[in-house]
Design an enzyme around this catalytic site. Sequence first.
Site, PDB file in Angstrom:
ATOM      1  CG  ASP A  35      52.863  15.272   1.218  1.00  0.00           C
ATOM      2  OD1 ASP A  35      53.792  14.529   1.566  1.00  0.00           O
ATOM      3  OD2 ASP A  35      52.726  15.677   0.053  1.00  0.00           O
ATOM      4  CB  ALA A  61      57.868   8.563   1.895  1.00  0.00           C
ATOM      5  N   GLY A  62      58.164  11.726   2.053  1.00  0.00           N
ATOM      6  CA  GLY A  62      58.858  12.808   2.745  1.00  0.00           C
ATOM      7  C   GLY A  62      58.085  13.098   4.013  1.00  0.00           C
ATOM      8  CG  HIS A  63      57.061  10.443   6.315  1.00  0.00           C
ATOM      9  ND1 HIS A  63      56.979   9.122   6.655  1.00  0.00           N
ATOM     10  CD2 HIS A  63      56.340  10.574   5.172  1.00  0.00           C
ATOM     11  CE1 HIS A  63      56.243   8.479   5.760  1.00  0.00           C
ATOM     12  NE2 HIS A  63      55.852   9.336   4.849  1.00  0.00           N
ATOM     13  CE  LYS A 166      58.173  -6.884  -4.017  1.00  0.00           C
ATOM     14  NZ  LYS A 166      57.914  -6.125  -2.779  1.00  0.00           N
ATOM     15  CB  VAL A 323      58.877  16.744   2.381  1.00  0.00           C
ATOM     16  CG1 VAL A 323      60.128  16.549   3.208  1.00  0.00           C
ATOM     17  CG2 VAL A 323      57.760  17.313   3.234  1.00  0.00           C
ATOM     18  N   GLY A 326      59.895  19.553  -3.588  1.00  0.00           N
ATOM     19  CA  GLY A 326      59.810  21.014  -3.523  1.00  0.00           C
ATOM     20  C   GLY A 326      58.706  21.593  -4.401  1.00  0.00           C
ATOM     21  NE  ARG A 329      52.984  18.642   0.397  1.00  0.00           N
ATOM     22  CZ  ARG A 329      53.455  18.739   1.643  1.00  0.00           C
ATOM     23  NH1 ARG A 329      52.856  19.495   2.535  1.00  0.00           N
ATOM     24  NH2 ARG A 329      54.512  18.055   1.999  1.00  0.00           N
ATOM     25  CG  ASP A 357      47.558  24.933  12.681  1.00  0.00           C
ATOM     26  OD1 ASP A 357      47.329  23.719  12.482  1.00  0.00           O
ATOM     27  OD2 ASP A 357      48.608  25.494  12.298  1.00  0.00           O
ATOM     28  CB  VAL A 438      46.433  23.213  16.944  1.00  0.00           C
ATOM     29  CG1 VAL A 438      44.975  22.771  16.972  1.00  0.00           C
ATOM     30  CG2 VAL A 438      47.148  22.789  18.229  1.00  0.00           C
TER      31      VAL A 438
END
Length: 449
Positions: A35, A61-63, A166, A323, A326, A329, A357, A438
């Site tokens: 993240d 993943a959450g981008h 796998k 993401v 929910g 973090r 920022d 920023v």
Amino acid sequence: MSLYVNHQPAATGQKRSRNDPGNKVTVVLGAQWGDEGKGKVVDLLATEADFVCRCQGGNNAGHTVVVEGKEYDFHLLPSGIINSKSISLIGNGVVIHLPGLFEEGDKNEKKGLKGWEKRLIVSDRAHLVFDFHQVVDGLQETERQAQEGKNIGTTRKGIGPAYSSKASRTGLRVCDLLGDFKDFSMRFKNLVRQYQSMYPALTVDVEDQLKKLKEYSERLRPMVRDGVYYMYEALHGSPKKILVEGANAALLDIDFGTYPFVTSSNCTVGGACTGLGIPPLNIGDVFGVSKAYTTRVGIGAFPTEQLNAVGELLQTRGREVGVTTGRKRRCGWLDLVILRYAHMINGFTAIALTKLDILDVMDEIKVGIAYKVNGKRIPHFPANMDVLHKVEVEYETFPGWKTDTSAARKWNELPAKAQNYIHFIENHIGVPIKWIGVGKSRECMIQMF
Ligand code: GDP
Ligand code: IMO
Ligand code: MG
């Protein structure tokens, strides 16, 4: 004379492939616990890319990508799918949950993402995540909690179980799904039985699953290619800009991360080679992405974590919420020990430092510069989690700049104290900082060179 045959110059008129390895690939990788803003950096580079490729992970993943005020979140789809001129590729190293893939595409289509199915290529060697892998992920978490009093805090997307299939050579791949369906069905049933013998509580409606998989396979078929040959052509054809979007991050890597509190794939640079069939010689720039502080989702050691007002401020100002799940973090100061460690493994050519920022209101800012064990600095990043839990962090303290940086677009528009902070990071890791974030959107990025 060189001992290495390959270092000898080629005879006149002879073209040796090793001297002409083809196009170079640019790799974007998370340098912390995920993240960091990889999606945003990829989006920036993707505006010029011909190919944007995922090499590992799955929809854990959450981008996030913010373009013209619209926020998109991608899980399995490469973030470059937004760019109508580039091709997105899901490589063999990725594990694909087909319902998740199509749900994600359809959801983004409603937000205005047009024609994504025509721009998506999927490797026939990629492994599949089945619904029961996701159920098993949950069962394993419950079991860990019961047996050890703690779980991993996985995303429950079936990532661990699918990579386990796998590795144990019972997994099923895209090429199997698109091949003889009778054979696929038999292997699917065997795989279900295998899991049911381990987890007797697991119930699977096999016929219903197979019916759905058959439907997905027809929707998927036009996108599927031999991933290795497809990549070879991209590398050796006309000059092309190829971008690899890492998922998860260095400290979540199955080999190098904070094991066992990691994901199940290689999220470091080697994953780009093995997950797409790219020879090491074709790796060009490797960009590491790091926040100006540190976050982590899920369980595991986090030496610079701030379980106090500082951590809360970072969490709320930084809107630090997962993401994919929910979950809030966990937050703390920037840890340069982990960034140096990530650099040892990945060999970053430059860093993107995001979310500067968020630090704008801080009175003072701390940066972890070394770990001490029994009062003595250690030169390495500890493999043993008991040791990592106990390290004492040595900090450097900087005065806050107490100025809004969100409108800055050039280096000289940043306050001197922020410039100081950035220079310190760059000198300490020994890697130049190429971008400074920023704000959320595409234009909120200062490019240094
Ligand atoms: P990824 O998984 O590495 O792609 O990152 P995520 O999308 O999970 O999380 C990064 C979050 O930070 C997203 O909400 C981004 O929109 C946001 N973000 C990225 N860069 C910046 C930045 O420079 N400033 C601010 N304020 N937000 C940012
Ligand atoms: P992006 O690409 C943050 C974490 C989970 C959990 C551990 C194992 O958005 O940076 P898994 O479901 O993979 O078996 O979970 O890894 N994790 C992430 N944390 N960002 C991610 O991806 C993550 N992918 C996995 O929270 O602790
Ligand atoms: Mg993320």
